[in-house]
Design an enzyme around this catalytic site. Structure first.
Site, PDB file in Angstrom:
ATOM      1  N   HIS A  17      37.770  44.293  43.707  1.00  9.52           N
ATOM      2  CA  HIS A  17      38.269  43.448  44.796  1.00  9.52           C
ATOM      3  C   HIS A  17      37.857  44.030  46.148  1.00  9.52           C
ATOM      4  CE1 HIS A  17      41.670  42.450  41.785  1.00  9.52           C
ATOM      5  NE2 HIS A  17      40.982  41.338  41.924  1.00  9.52           N
ATOM      6  N   LYS A  41      54.158  33.407  36.101  1.00  9.21           N
ATOM      7  CA  LYS A  41      53.528  34.627  35.582  1.00  9.21           C
ATOM      8  C   LYS A  41      54.132  35.852  36.267  1.00  9.21           C
ATOM      9  CE  LYS A  41      48.809  36.287  35.370  1.00  9.21           C
ATOM     10  NZ  LYS A  41      47.466  35.962  35.846  1.00  9.21           N
ATOM     11  N   ARG A  90      31.876  38.459  38.688  1.00 12.88           N
ATOM     12  CA  ARG A  90      31.497  39.686  37.978  1.00 12.88           C
ATOM     13  C   ARG A  90      30.414  39.436  36.958  1.00 12.88           C
ATOM     14  NH1 ARG A  90      37.532  40.756  36.186  1.00 12.88           N
ATOM     15  NH2 ARG A  90      37.191  38.548  35.877  1.00 12.88           N
ATOM     16  N   SER A 127      41.982  43.632  36.819  1.00 16.19           N
ATOM     17  CA  SER A 127      43.334  44.170  36.985  1.00 16.19           C
ATOM     18  C   SER A 127      43.999  44.359  35.627  1.00 16.19           C
ATOM     19  CB  SER A 127      44.177  43.222  37.845  1.00 16.19           C
ATOM     20  OG  SER A 127      43.604  43.079  39.117  1.00 16.19           O
TER      21      SER A 127
END
Ligand code: PNS
Length: 163
Positions: A17, A41, A90, A127
């Site tokens: 990030h 979440k 990514r 993450s």
């Protein structure tokens, strides 16, 4: 004044990030890093912890601010007159979903998305992986900013003490 937003869950912020934020900050006069809240979440870190960790991680970038929002990203963009979303890519596997969201955000509110390919050194970071590795005792010190590493260690110690 060219403004953009870099949105995400940031639970927690990783070096991947930070790479994208750094590069986006170089492209715009003002960059807002926005923690988008997903009410369904529960994260490892609270939204305010995520924001604090982000602030510490990008403290050297003078044109970057950190904010949070619960709702549609395009509503945040419209309310703050931000015409561009910056997202990191990514791998090709990220692209399909990101393309769908980019097209939807343009349809909903004419907000454009700029994709930044992450640096190859951080292309494998997420993450979720970082949290899993840290909680099982693996070394993530090279994968996350220092402040995040320290908080992950504290979480692990706390979890270890629970009966
Ligand atoms: O870090 P993440 O979890 O990949 O970030 C995804 C995020 C938070 C940017 C995305 O889920 C999002 O924009 N959520 C806000 C709700 C929204 O606008 N949904 C419609 C997207 S087209």
């Amino acid at each position: 004044m060219r403004r953009a937003v870099c949105p995400g869950s940031f639970d927690p912020v990783t070096n991947g990030h930070v790479d994208v934020i750094n590069r986006a900050a170089g492209l715009y006069d003002e960059l807002v890093v926005a923690v988008l809240v997903n009410p369904g979440k529960a994260g490892l870190f609270s939204v305010s912890e995520r924001m604090d960790l982000l602030r510490e991680s990008v403290a050297d970038l003078t044109n970057v601010t950190v904010d949070s929002f619960e709702g549609l990203l395009v509503d945040y963009c419209t309310a703050h007159e931000i015409p561009v979303i910056v997202k990191g890519l990514r791998a090709v596997s990220d692209f399909e979903y990101e393309l769908q969201m980019a097209q939807m955000n343009r349809e909903l509110a004419n907000v454009e998305t700029l994709f930044v390919p992450t640096a190859p050194q951080v292309g494998h970071l997420s993450s979720s992986l970082v949290k899993q590795i840290a909680l099982f005792g693996g070394d993530v010190s090279r994968l996350v900013p220092k402040a995040v590493h320290e908080r992950l260690l504290a979480h692990r110690d706390q979890a270890g003490k629970q009966p």
